[in-house]
Design a protein around this motif. Structure first.
Motif, short mmCIF file in Angstrom:
data_model
loop_
_atom_site.label_atom_id
_atom_site.label_comp_id
_atom_site.label_asym_id
_atom_site.label_seq_id
_atom_site.Cartn_x
_atom_site.Cartn_y
_atom_site.Cartn_z
N LEU A 297 0.85 -1.20 0.00
CA LEU A 297 0.00 0.00 0.00
C LEU A 297 0.88 1.25 0.00
N ARG A 300 2.55 2.49 -3.05
CA ARG A 300 1.71 3.14 -4.07
C ARG A 300 1.57 4.65 -3.87
N ALA A 324 -4.54 1.98 -4.69
CA ALA A 324 -3.97 0.62 -4.57
C ALA A 324 -5.00 -0.41 -5.00
#
Ligand code: ATP
Ligand code: MG
Ligand code: MG
Ligand code: MG
Length: 505
Positions: A297, A300, A324
């Protein structure tokens, strides 16, 4: 991509009398590219559209004018009634807008309820327009003899410096501005002189309605907005199990012949899977759960900033889990509906009972949303998808903003009018579920904070550090044009932690 997506999801357009060199068409959004070149006596037009299979649908040409449109309209039925009788019906949204331009000129954009950015090249003029919410961002660089415009700022990053305009400058891109929400910029190409027309502004007055009338109006408006946003294909709703997305999913399911698709994201640290499952079970959707490890996560973050071109760390925290998720969907070109943005006109973030404070929060948020790019389709565009947000439909937004505060907060409940509208559609536990932000439900805020404190940032400097991380990412992936996969979130965090003034650490 499937044909139920808009004809184009983005564009670069260059209107020139100066014979300058064309720009590289750089976009974060995926899509096929089609180039169009035209030359008239006094200027040239070059456009590159990002399309989903039918690039011709993104352009319209008539009587010496060319229009390029990224996005789509939601009130075609009304708009068609405005055309002169006997005229052949326009086959695309672009052709419809151009036909309205014939009658109304730039004021045509006051008529539209949509999610779009547009440019009209007319003799001597370049007319740029955003939808009421500026939900498809639009950037411009203008100088005598040229008007350069694009739906992503990074496409203009190598443009020669433009002249100042009455619009928000983009950080570190001299002379590049963002066209405000609900605005038409009518630019004279020879001089770069610009006349601004506001086409929408948030309502300031508040409407008094009986409970049943308010509930019925909200239900009707949201239902209509959901219907306008679903095509012939199966809609996909990004679903948390909160009241906003559960409403959209339930209304989409009601009008769909077969089961709709829903998807929920969570991380290894937090999710709302049980809550979403209740809704998916109730509406009978084909439901998926996608778990994204926290480390993935956080990786990103550069992709999120590159897609949203946003400098606000709070907004980036809301958008990161969704970005994400969109990158992990895997399907080809889906039409995605969200429950995003309901909290802004309804004051859903406002967790206490006083009405003056609630309306103050609504006014502040409606005054400051512009330029944050929260609604940008590029977030899902980087996964090849198109997203659309029924609560920011022009009619829904006008209604929700204008309801008197006592209908938004009532009987100790936030977003009362929306919850009441869903009383007989969703299970009681969903209707009364307290608001939980996507950044909270996915653990995004806490994991981003931990990344910074682990790097040595003191707790009271975390917010400032987040702001600097987002700014540094913006500089790298937007201003300098770096690829997000080559930018390591961890390295940027280290850089920021080292740069924070030593005395305060
Ligand atoms: P509430 O605001 O009452 O919590 P909500 O969860 O639907 O309702 P937000 O939390 O404001 O709304 O989130 C914004 C939107 O982002 C949601 O409406 C939904 O479309 C999407 N979303 C939020 N969390 C998730 C999640 N975990 N998985 C998939 N989509 C999500
Ligand atoms: Mg919400
Ligand atoms: Mg919301
Ligand atoms: Mg939520």
């Amino acid at each position: 991509m499937a044909s139920t997506l808009p004809a184009a999801v983005g564009f670069l357009a260059e209107v020139r009398q100066d014979g300058g060199r064309p720009l590289d068409a750089v976009f974060a959004s995926l899509g096929s590219r089609a180039e169009l070149k035209e030359r008239t006596a006094d200027q040239s037009l070059r456009t590159v559209v990002l399309h989903s299979g039918a690039p011709d649908g993104a352009h319209a040409r008539a009587r010496g004018r060319t229009l390029v449109l990224a996005g789509e309209l939601y009130n075609q039925d009304e708009l068609l009634r405005l055309l002169p009788p006997g005229q052949a019906l326009p086959g695309t949204d672009a052709a419809l807008v151009l036909a309205l331009f014939d009658t109304y000129d730039a004021h045509a954009f006051r008529l539209l309820n949509g999610r779009f950015a547009a440019l009209v090249a007319a003799p001597g003029r370049a007319v740029l327009a955003t939808d009421h919410a500026g939900s498809v961002p639009l950037y411009v660089s203008a100088a005598p003899g040229r008007v350069l415009a694009a739906t992503e700022a990074k496409a203009l990053r190598t443009a020669p410096a433009g002249r100042p305009l009455a619009a928000r400058p983009v950080r570190r891109l001299p002379g590049t501005h963002q066209v405000p929400a609900g605005t038409v910029l009518d630019i004279e190409v020879a001089t770069g002189n610009c006349v601004t027309h506001r086409t929408w502004t948030p309502p300031l007055a508040r409407r008094i309605m009986r409970e049943e009338e308010a509930v019925e109006s909200v239900r009707h408006a949201v239902e209509h907005a959901v219907r306008a946003r679903t095509g012939a294909d199966t809609p996909l709703v990004v679903l948390s199990g909160g009241i906003d997305s559960s409403t959209v999913a339930a209304l989409a399911a009601r009008r769909s012949a077969g089961p709709i698709d829903t998807v929920s994201m969570g991380t290894d640290e937090a999710d709302e899977f049980p809550q979403a499952r209740v809704v998916a079970g109730h509406i009978g959707s084909a439901h998926r759960e996608i778990t994204i490890p926290t480390a993935d996560l956080l990786r990103r973050l550069p992709h999120t900033v590159r897609a949203a071109e946003c400098l606000d760390p709070d907004i980036v925290e809301y958008l990161l889990p969704l970005t994400a998720l969109y990158l992990r969907l895997g399907d080809q070109g889906r039409r995605i509906l969200t429950g995003y943005g309901a909290d802004i006109p309804l004051g859903g973030m406002h967790r206490e009972d006083r009405l003056p404070e609630l309306d103050t929060a609504v006014c502040r948020d409606m005054d400051t949303f512009d330029g944050l790019n929260e609604m940008t389709p590029t977030l899902s565009g980087i996964g090849g998808h198109w997203s659309t947000h029924p609560y920011w439909d022009r009619d829904v937004l006008d209604l929700l903003v204008s309801l008197e505060a006592g209908l938004k907060r009532r009987y100790g409940q936030d977003k009362w009018v929306l919850r009441a509208a869903m009383g007989d559609v969703l299970p009681h536990e969903v209707v009364v579920r307290p608001k939980l932000g996507v950044h909270e439900g996915s653990g995004t805020t806490s994991s981003f904070t931990r990344l910074l404190t682990d790097a040595g940032v003191p707790r009271d400097r975390v917010r400032r550090a987040k702001q600097l991380v987002v700014q540094e990412l913006f500089d790298q992936v937007v201003v300098e044009g770096r690829q997000p996969d080559e930018v390591a979130t961890g390295a940027v965090v280290e850089l920021v932690a080292d740069r924070l003034p030593a005395g305060v650490r």
